[in-house]
Design a protein around this motif. Structure first.
Motif, short mmCIF file in Angstrom:
data_model
loop_
_atom_site.label_atom_id
_atom_site.label_comp_id
_atom_site.label_asym_id
_atom_site.label_seq_id
_atom_site.Cartn_x
_atom_site.Cartn_y
_atom_site.Cartn_z
N LEU A 61 0.86 0.45 -0.19
CA LEU A 61 2.18 0.57 0.24
C LEU A 61 1.91 -1.31 0.66
O LEU A 61 2.87 -1.05 1.27
N THR A 63 0.36 -2.90 1.86
CA THR A 63 -0.53 -3.43 3.44
C THR A 63 -1.63 -5.01 3.20
O THR A 63 -1.05 -5.46 3.82
N ILE A 90 -5.17 -2.16 9.19
CA ILE A 90 -4.69 -2.28 7.47
C ILE A 90 -6.72 -1.97 6.34
O ILE A 90 -5.87 -1.60 5.93
N ALA A 218 1.34 0.99 13.00
CA ALA A 218 1.78 1.18 11.82
C ALA A 218 3.29 1.04 11.71
O ALA A 218 3.99 0.49 10.78
N VAL A 221 3.39 -3.21 10.64
CA VAL A 221 3.10 -3.45 9.64
C VAL A 221 4.25 -2.74 8.23
O VAL A 221 4.13 -3.44 7.70
N PHE A 222 4.08 -1.34 8.52
CA PHE A 222 5.53 -0.72 7.20
C PHE A 222 6.61 -1.67 7.01
O PHE A 222 6.76 -2.05 5.77
N SER A 225 5.41 -4.47 5.36
CA SER A 225 4.39 -3.91 3.97
C SER A 225 5.52 -3.53 2.67
O SER A 225 5.27 -3.64 1.60
N VAL A 226 6.13 -2.64 3.30
CA VAL A 226 6.82 -2.01 1.94
C VAL A 226 8.09 -2.74 1.01
O VAL A 226 8.20 -2.43 0.18
#
Length: 425
Positions: A61, A63, A90, A218, A221-222, A225-226
């Protein structure tokens, strides 16, 4: 010359030096496998390899890609504890995601070998290769962390050593072990590479996956990262999904021919190393508001790469037969047109990657993501329409067209955003 310029040009020199070694060894490894394996086994191995790498890309995903931006940003803001927590979270996420991938791959192994890879006898080989999903996931993670912390020399030493040892291992064993040789040594040597990276980060930074990450990682990061996963999807489409699509829509012979063309293309694709070096450098430059310097570097790199394109394309079209014969042997001459198209297109791929790396460092990940996604969807549609009849050449033309589209659109978007930043400064 300021520190950022020194870091970029010094890191680029180290990266390109490593790429020469890595690219040369990867070519030699493929040459040995092409000569030692049957066409079906050669096509099956690289179809299987591409399928696993593509699945790992989806499972992560984005990351790993996020490490190249989140880690240097945290360090530039003097947030060492946050950087340590990002590393731990991660890394743990990568382990968990890829382990689930291995379980799913084992559960559906007969169906994957029969229907996706079109080689029912390959179930055993597929299961033997599956641990590579976890191993390459952690290897990619350590590469991202080392590059994010500007440890370019260390990373290139590790990756160059891995490539050299892989070539030597395949050279010594492929003739007698057949397809088992790349399956076993890809797992073993990528594991050594991943562990070496983790040990270096622990020794130099004190970072470890055993240290519990802080809360809220989370959510940190997300959101980044997405978007980066969508951005990185382009490389996966050109390098791996094209191969998987050939296995599904065409034949293992066409997979083999495409993977004869790709090693030559990957020599030119090594220019992407400039983007890897540029990511942490550009992130710091944007934090400090050095927009004119970023624009100057982008124009310099784009101009030099565009100057190289007509010369490269002319050589490939005039001497394609000789290049294929010299590198792999005359029986692979049918790959010459695919090789010429996809190798020439890698110039535009390198330009697109550099442009979108600058957009990501600027905080405009959504632009990179949508540009990449649009080109990727166009490429996937092209694969479905043209690969059943066009084979390896169709895969090269579709992938090359996507590269040109990415380069053109990303250049327009980047320089418009830079102009706006400069006016506001």
């Amino acid at each position: 010359m300021n520190r950022d310029y020194k870091s970029f040009f010094g890191g680029s020199a180290a990266a390109l030096g490593g790429v020469v070694v890595i690219g040369g060894c990867n070519y030699l490894t493929r040459r040995i496998l092409a000569g030692s394996l049957s066409l079906d086994h050669y096509g099956f191995f690289y179809g299987m390899f591409s399928f696993v790498v593509f699945a790992v890309f989806v499972a992560r995903l984005g990351t790993t890609e996020a490490t190249a931006y989140l880690l240097p940003r945290a360090m530039a803001e003097n947030k060492e504890c946050e950087a340590r927590s990002l590393f731990s979270w991660i890394g743990r996420f990568t382990l968990a995601a890829t382990f689930c991938l291995v379980l799913a791959g084992a559960l559906f192994s007969p169906w994957i070998a029969r229907h996706l890879l079109d080689y029912p006898p390959g179930t055993f080989y597929w299961c033997l290769f599956l641990p590579y999903a976890v191993i390459t996931g952690i290897d990619m993670f350590t590469i991202g962390c080392l590059n994010g912390m500007r440890e370019f020399l260390v990373n290139n030493l590790i990756q160059s050593g891995k490539a050299v040892l892989l070539f030597l291992a395949v050279w010594l064993t492929a003739g007698s072990w057949g397809i088992l040789s790349p399956i076993l040594f890809y797992n073993l040597l990528f594991l050594i590479s991943a562990l070496s990276g983790l040990l270096d980060l622990r020794r130099r930074r004190g970072w470890s996956l055993t240290v519990p990450p802080g809360p809220g990682m989370a959510g940190r990061v997300f959101p980044v990262s997405v978007w980066l996963a969508m951005f990185a999807f382009g490389d996966t489409v050109v390098t791996h999904l094209s191969t998987v699509s050939l296995a599904v829509f065409s034949s293992l012979e066409e997979v083999a021919l495409y993977n004869i063309a790709m090693p030559v293309a990957q020599i030119v694709k090594s220019l992407v190393a400039l983007s890897v070096v540029f990511a942490p450098v550009a992130t710091g430059m944007f934090v400090r508001g050095q927009y004119r310097d970023v624009r100057r570097l982008c124009l310099l790199v784009t101009g030099l790469e565009l100057l190289a394109f007509p010369f490269l394309a002319l050589v490939l079209w005039l001497f394609g037969d000789q290049i294929i014969t010299l590198m792999f042997g005359s029986r692979f001459i049918p790959a010459r047109n695919a090789m010429a198209v996809i190798t020439s297109a890698m110039i535009f791929w390198a330009i697109a990657q550099f442009n979108m790396t600058a957009l990501n460092a600027m905080g405009k990940q959504h632009w990179s993501a949508w540009i990449t996604l649009a080109g990727a969807l166009a490429a996937i549609s092209g694969f479905c329409l043209f690969l059943p009849r066009g084979g390896a050449l169709a895969a090269a033309v579709v992938s090359g067209g996507a590269c040109v589209l990415w380069a053109a659109v990303s250049g327009v978007v980047l320089f418009r955003h830079l102009a706006g930043k400069i006016r506001q400064a």
